[in-house]
Motif scaffolding. Structure first.
Motif, mmCIF file in Angstrom:
data_model
loop_
_atom_site.group_PDB
_atom_site.id
_atom_site.type_symbol
_atom_site.label_atom_id
_atom_site.label_comp_id
_atom_site.label_asym_id
_atom_site.label_seq_id
_atom_site.Cartn_x
_atom_site.Cartn_y
_atom_site.Cartn_z
ATOM 1 N N SER A 9 0.834 -1.204 0.000
ATOM 2 C CA SER A 9 0.000 0.000 0.000
ATOM 3 C C SER A 9 0.870 1.255 0.000
ATOM 4 O O SER A 9 1.874 1.330 0.712
ATOM 5 N N GLY A 10 0.472 2.229 -0.792
ATOM 6 C CA GLY A 10 1.170 3.504 -0.812
ATOM 7 C C GLY A 10 2.505 3.495 -1.513
ATOM 8 O O GLY A 10 3.248 4.474 -1.454
ATOM 9 N N VAL A 11 2.820 2.392 -2.199
ATOM 10 C CA VAL A 11 4.094 2.262 -2.902
ATOM 11 C C VAL A 11 3.838 2.280 -4.406
ATOM 12 O O VAL A 11 2.956 1.570 -4.903
ATOM 13 N N ALA A 12 4.581 3.094 -5.128
ATOM 14 C CA ALA A 12 4.410 3.210 -6.577
ATOM 15 C C ALA A 12 5.462 2.395 -7.308
ATOM 16 O O ALA A 12 6.604 2.282 -6.867
ATOM 17 N N GLY A 13 5.054 1.845 -8.422
ATOM 18 C CA GLY A 13 5.986 1.245 -9.365
ATOM 19 C C GLY A 13 6.125 2.144 -10.573
ATOM 20 O O GLY A 13 5.147 2.780 -10.998
ATOM 21 N N VAL A 14 7.327 2.222 -11.123
ATOM 22 C CA VAL A 14 7.589 3.110 -12.257
ATOM 23 C C VAL A 14 8.365 2.343 -13.322
ATOM 24 O O VAL A 14 9.310 1.605 -13.016
ATOM 25 N N ASP A 15 7.972 2.513 -14.570
ATOM 26 C CA ASP A 15 8.698 1.918 -15.690
ATOM 27 C C ASP A 15 8.544 2.815 -16.905
ATOM 28 O O ASP A 15 7.713 3.732 -16.912
ATOM 29 N N GLU A 16 9.349 2.543 -17.919
ATOM 30 C CA GLU A 16 9.336 3.370 -19.120
ATOM 31 C C GLU A 16 9.167 2.503 -20.358
ATOM 32 O O GLU A 16 9.358 1.295 -20.320
ATOM 33 N N ALA A 17 8.842 3.151 -21.458
ATOM 34 C CA ALA A 17 8.809 2.524 -22.775
ATOM 35 C C ALA A 17 9.281 3.543 -23.789
ATOM 36 O O ALA A 17 8.932 4.714 -23.699
ATOM 37 N N GLY A 18 10.087 3.082 -24.731
ATOM 38 C CA GLY A 18 10.474 3.974 -25.818
ATOM 39 C C GLY A 18 11.865 4.553 -25.735
ATOM 40 O O GLY A 18 12.139 5.577 -26.365
ATOM 41 N N ARG A 19 12.773 3.898 -24.999
ATOM 42 C CA ARG A 19 14.149 4.403 -25.005
ATOM 43 C C ARG A 19 14.858 4.065 -26.311
ATOM 44 O O ARG A 19 15.686 4.832 -26.791
ATOM 45 N N GLY A 20 14.538 2.920 -26.903
ATOM 46 C CA GLY A 20 15.263 2.452 -28.076
ATOM 47 C C GLY A 20 14.821 2.982 -29.419
ATOM 48 O O GLY A 20 15.624 3.015 -30.353
ATOM 49 N N PRO A 21 13.567 3.392 -29.601
ATOM 50 C CA PRO A 21 13.127 3.860 -30.915
ATOM 51 C C PRO A 21 13.884 5.093 -31.400
ATOM 52 O O PRO A 21 14.466 5.842 -30.609
ATOM 53 N N LEU A 22 13.830 5.294 -32.699
ATOM 54 C CA LEU A 22 14.491 6.438 -33.318
ATOM 55 C C LEU A 22 13.578 7.646 -33.433
ATOM 56 O O LEU A 22 14.025 8.711 -33.866
ATOM 57 N N ALA A 23 12.320 7.488 -33.055
ATOM 58 C CA ALA A 23 11.359 8.576 -33.227
ATOM 59 C C ALA A 23 10.343 8.571 -32.098
ATOM 60 O O ALA A 23 10.116 7.542 -31.455
ATOM 61 N N GLY A 24 9.739 9.729 -31.872
ATOM 62 C CA GLY A 24 8.684 9.852 -30.880
ATOM 63 C C GLY A 24 9.203 10.041 -29.471
ATOM 64 O O GLY A 24 10.403 9.912 -29.196
ATOM 65 N N PRO A 25 8.308 10.343 -28.540
ATOM 66 C CA PRO A 25 8.704 10.610 -27.156
ATOM 67 C C PRO A 25 9.057 9.337 -26.406
ATOM 68 O O PRO A 25 8.727 8.226 -26.840
ATOM 69 N N VAL A 26 9.730 9.505 -25.286
ATOM 70 C CA VAL A 26 9.891 8.412 -24.333
ATOM 71 C C VAL A 26 8.794 8.573 -23.287
ATOM 72 O O VAL A 26 8.461 9.687 -22.889
ATOM 73 N N VAL A 27 8.212 7.456 -22.880
ATOM 74 C CA VAL A 27 7.033 7.449 -22.019
ATOM 75 C C VAL A 27 7.350 6.716 -20.722
ATOM 76 O O VAL A 27 7.992 5.667 -20.735
ATOM 77 N N ALA A 28 6.887 7.252 -19.609
ATOM 78 C CA ALA A 28 7.003 6.572 -18.315
ATOM 79 C C ALA A 28 5.627 6.541 -17.667
ATOM 80 O O ALA A 28 4.778 7.394 -17.925
ATOM 81 N N ALA A 29 5.423 5.543 -16.827
ATOM 82 C CA ALA A 29 4.182 5.445 -16.061
ATOM 83 C C ALA A 29 4.517 5.162 -14.614
ATOM 84 O O ALA A 29 5.525 4.527 -14.301
#
Length: 201
Positions: A9-29
């Motif tokens: 409870s009260g603990v967040a998990g964080v991960d990303e997607a899109g470090r490797g692509p050549l285009a577009g933003p990098v996204v984290a949640a």
């Protein structure tokens, strides 16, 4: 103390997607789960799920998680800061975007953003250890896939619906023939080389 597969409870998990692509933003949640609001047993690292299953789980997370948020860093920020620092910016934005501030954050990987409002811990392969990180990986991947679909709609000749922005043979061929779009990351090697090849000598 963290236990494998336990929802805290009260603990967040964080991960990303899109470090490797050549285009577009990098996204984290960032996601805070609650133990009793839903059945979270199906959560996995997003790479182990089919696109259809990812979308279904993303809908469940958005509906039943205690809190969730998406953070992004733009192509301009990636080119200005470098991909690692831009990823940390996206992660920080996701964490601060949570409607319920966490008291601790688990982050997939080796690096932790600075200037957070809580304690934080980086976990190698955390998306296989912490359900909240698995949930974050799913949300980030689904959002990143949405960006790839939008890029395909805007630039249909580049094949973003097939490679998602990653440096596949098809993508590299399209870059060499058509040149980079406004969505391409200029500081990434293949994009930089494509720009150089197209520049008048």
């Amino acid at each position: 103390m963290r236990s494998h597969g336990v929802i805290e409870s009260g603990v967040a998990g964080v991960d990303e997607a899109g470090r490797g692509p050549l285009a577009g933003p990098v996204v984290a949640a960032a996601v805070i789960l609650a133990p009793n609001t839903a059945d979270w047993s199906a959560l996995r690292d997003s790479k182990r799920l089919s696109p259809k299953r990812r979308v279904a789980l993303a809908n469940q997370i958005r509906e039943h998680a205690c809190a969730w948020a998406i953070g992004e860093a733009s192509v301009a920020e990636i080119d200005e800061l470098n991909i690692l620092q831009a990823t940390l910016v996206a992660m920080r934005r996701a964490i601060f975007g949570l409607k319920t501030p966490p008291h601790h954050v688990y982050i997939d990987g080796r690096d932790v953003p600075t200037a957070l409002n809580c304690s934080a811990e980086a976990l190698i392969k955390g998306d296989a250890l912490v359900p909240a990180i698995s949930a974050a990986s799913i949300l980030a991947k689904v959002r990143r896939d949405e960006h790839a679909a939008a890029l395909h709609a805007q630039y249909p000749d580049y094949g973003f619906d097939r490679h998602g922005g990653y440096p596949t043979a098809l993508h590299l061929d399209r870059l060499s023939v058509l040149g980079p779009t406004e969505a391409h990351r200029r500081t990434f090697g293949p994009v930089r080389r494509a720009l150089s090849a197209l520049s008048p000598q």
